[in-house]
Design an enzyme around this catalytic site. Structure first.
Site, short mmCIF file in Angstrom:
data_model
loop_
_atom_site.label_atom_id
_atom_site.label_comp_id
_atom_site.label_asym_id
_atom_site.label_seq_id
_atom_site.Cartn_x
_atom_site.Cartn_y
_atom_site.Cartn_z
N HIS A 215 -10.31 -4.94 4.53
CA HIS A 215 -8.87 -4.86 4.24
C HIS A 215 -8.47 -6.15 3.50
O HIS A 215 -8.92 -7.24 3.85
CB HIS A 215 -8.08 -4.71 5.54
CG HIS A 215 -6.61 -4.44 5.30
ND1 HIS A 215 -5.73 -5.45 4.97
CD2 HIS A 215 -5.91 -3.29 5.31
CE1 HIS A 215 -4.52 -4.90 4.80
NE2 HIS A 215 -4.62 -3.59 5.00
N CYS B 289 3.07 -12.07 2.23
CA CYS B 289 4.14 -12.08 3.24
C CYS B 289 4.10 -13.41 4.00
O CYS B 289 3.02 -13.86 4.40
CB CYS B 289 3.93 -10.92 4.20
SG CYS B 289 5.12 -10.98 5.57
N HIS C 205 0.82 -1.21 0.00
CA HIS C 205 0.00 0.00 0.00
C HIS C 205 0.86 1.26 0.00
O HIS C 205 1.03 1.92 1.02
CB HIS C 205 -0.96 -0.02 1.20
CG HIS C 205 -2.11 -0.96 1.00
ND1 HIS C 205 -2.81 -1.52 2.03
CD2 HIS C 205 -2.69 -1.42 -0.14
CE1 HIS C 205 -3.77 -2.29 1.54
NE2 HIS C 205 -3.71 -2.26 0.23
N SER D 196 5.24 0.04 4.45
CA SER D 196 5.26 0.04 2.99
C SER D 196 5.80 1.36 2.42
O SER D 196 5.72 1.59 1.21
CB SER D 196 3.85 -0.25 2.45
OG SER D 196 2.89 0.48 3.16
N HIS E 237 -0.49 -8.79 0.82
CA HIS E 237 -1.54 -8.90 1.85
C HIS E 237 -2.18 -10.27 1.90
O HIS E 237 -2.88 -10.60 2.84
CB HIS E 237 -2.63 -7.85 1.58
CG HIS E 237 -2.07 -6.51 1.26
ND1 HIS E 237 -1.87 -6.05 -0.03
CD2 HIS E 237 -1.60 -5.54 2.07
CE1 HIS E 237 -1.33 -4.86 0.01
NE2 HIS E 237 -1.14 -4.52 1.26
N CYS F 43 2.65 -8.70 13.55
CA CYS F 43 4.00 -9.09 13.15
C CYS F 43 5.07 -8.24 13.84
O CYS F 43 4.78 -7.19 14.43
CB CYS F 43 4.14 -8.98 11.63
SG CYS F 43 4.28 -7.30 11.06
N ASN G 46 -0.91 -0.38 8.82
CA ASN G 46 0.09 -0.19 9.87
C ASN G 46 0.51 1.28 9.99
O ASN G 46 0.82 1.75 11.08
CB ASN G 46 1.27 -1.16 9.72
CG ASN G 46 2.21 -0.75 8.64
OD1 ASN G 46 3.09 0.05 8.87
ND2 ASN G 46 2.02 -1.28 7.44
N GLU H 204 -5.99 -8.05 3.57
CA GLU H 204 -5.44 -9.15 4.39
C GLU H 204 -6.56 -9.92 5.09
O GLU H 204 -6.54 -11.16 5.15
CB GLU H 204 -4.44 -8.60 5.43
CG GLU H 204 -3.81 -9.75 6.21
CD GLU H 204 -2.88 -9.29 7.33
OE1 GLU H 204 -2.23 -8.24 7.19
OE2 GLU H 204 -2.81 -10.02 8.34
S1 SF4 Z 1 3.84 -5.50 7.93
FE1 SF4 Z 1 4.38 -7.50 8.81
S2 SF4 Z 1 2.93 -8.95 7.93
FE2 SF4 Z 1 2.84 -7.07 6.68
S3 SF4 Z 1 4.29 -7.43 5.02
FE3 SF4 Z 1 5.43 -6.43 6.66
S4 SF4 Z 1 6.33 -8.12 7.88
FE4 SF4 Z 1 4.71 -8.97 6.61
#
Ligand code: SF4
Length: 316
Positions: free
Chosen positions: A129, A101, A46, A273, A79, A200, A230, A131
């Site tokens: 979302h 991921c 994203h 990201s 995602h 994570c 995030n 994910e």
């Molecule tokens: S934020 Fe965490 S779960 Fe998402 S891509 Fe990065 S390491 Fe993987």
């Protein structure tokens, strides 16, 4: 004219995580291996800057597999995707590479394992979302129920309260999730869950770094995209940890200078990201108006790396 002094605290870790790094590498390697165009289902990560750069190299971003031709490779975003998506690609004999991921795939496997053990699953996540859609789509409809808040926990209707497990989205707020998990355990004492939650390492570390900085600063800029879960959590974490002004900015042009009027300290972080170039751009913009002193606030070191799928390491 002399510039006012500004103490700039730079969060570490910030920006790219191992999952994002791997997903971008997958698109770049696919372009090298198969040439353009390579299709990507959903934004690979994203961030508009990352997506635009890959688009210039020949990646074509689409929302659904139906929008891809049979004869070009397609990549699934970091995602994760519902199981039906690779199944459709296989049925159409397409070349596809899954850039999910590995830490999201781990949650998919967890959900499947619980399902095989006869448990219904409650997922803590954000509705819509990708994910959440991907994780829920690992199992048949009705097998994964979504809760977003503590209030949802009181309302959720389960098949059998003694046969339940929970999983979480990887990019949630650590503190909000702890509250929701506590509510789940209070209502369903037999519910099974991961040792901590599925949030994570990258999400955890970025939130911890912001918490450490927030009490020291007048304002916080989070470099990231509005659709990045995030990144948005980092803004919330900064506000809750006592920072009176926190703003999400995609680029330096989005900085609200009026809101920063009179500050003497600022914190900068970036969502998982967001590339470092954009952090540099924001710092450069601050330097045009302030006499900036940079201090890095390191609360954790990261050395996680994920391998790209074997298909990309082999010649075409
Ligand atoms: S934020 Fe965490 S779960 Fe998402 S891509 Fe990065 S390491 Fe993987």
């Amino acid at each position: 004219m002399t510039k006012p002094p500004l103490a700039l605290y730079l969060a570490a870790p910030r920006g790219f995580c191992a999952g994002v790094d791997r997903a971008i590498k997958i698109v770049e390697m696919a372009l090298r291996k198969w040439g353009a165009p390579v299709y990507v289902r959903h934004e690979i990560v994203h961030n508009k800057f990352v997506v635009d750069r890959l688009r210039e190299q020949g990646a074509v971003f689409v929302e659904e597999l139906e929008d891809c031709p049979d004869d070009r490779p397609v990549i699934f975003s970091a995602h994760g995707v519902p199981k039906a998506v690779p199944a459709q690609a296989q049925a159409r004999n397409m070349i596809y590479v899954d850039a999910t991921c590995p830490l999201v795939s781990k949650v998919h496997i967890e959900a499947e394992r619980h399902h095989e053990a006869g448990l219904q699953i409650i997922m803590i996540g954000h509705s819509g979302h990708p994910e959440t859609v991907g994780t829920m789509g690992q199992l048949p409809p009705g097998e994964v129920l979504l809760v977003e808040t503590v209030e949802d926990v009181a309302k959720v209707e389960v098949r059998d309260p003694s046969k339940l497990a929970f999983v979480t989205q990887t990019t949630l707020s650590i503190d909000d999730t702890a509250g929701i998990v506590a509510a789940l355990r209070a209502r369903f004492p037999q519910i099974i869950g991961p040792h901590k939650e599925d949030i994570c390492y990258a999400t955890t570390n970025r939130q911890e770094a912001v918490k450490a900085m927030a009490p020291k600063i007048d304002a916080m800029l989070v470099v990231g995209a509005p659709n990045s879960s995030n990144s948005r959590r980092l803004v919330e974490v900064a506000s809750r940890a006592g920072c009176s002004y926190a703003q999400l900015v995609q680029r330096a042009t989005e900085i609200d200078w009026r809101a920063l009027d009179g500050i003497t300290s600022i914190g900068i972080t970036a969502g998982a990201s967001a590339p470092e170039e954009l952090v540099d751009e924001v710092i450069a913009a601050l330097r045009t108006r302030y006499d900036v002193t940079v201090t890095e606030v390191e609360t954790a070191t990261e050395n996680v790396e994920f391998k790209v799928p074997r298909a990309l390491r082999e010649p075409a």
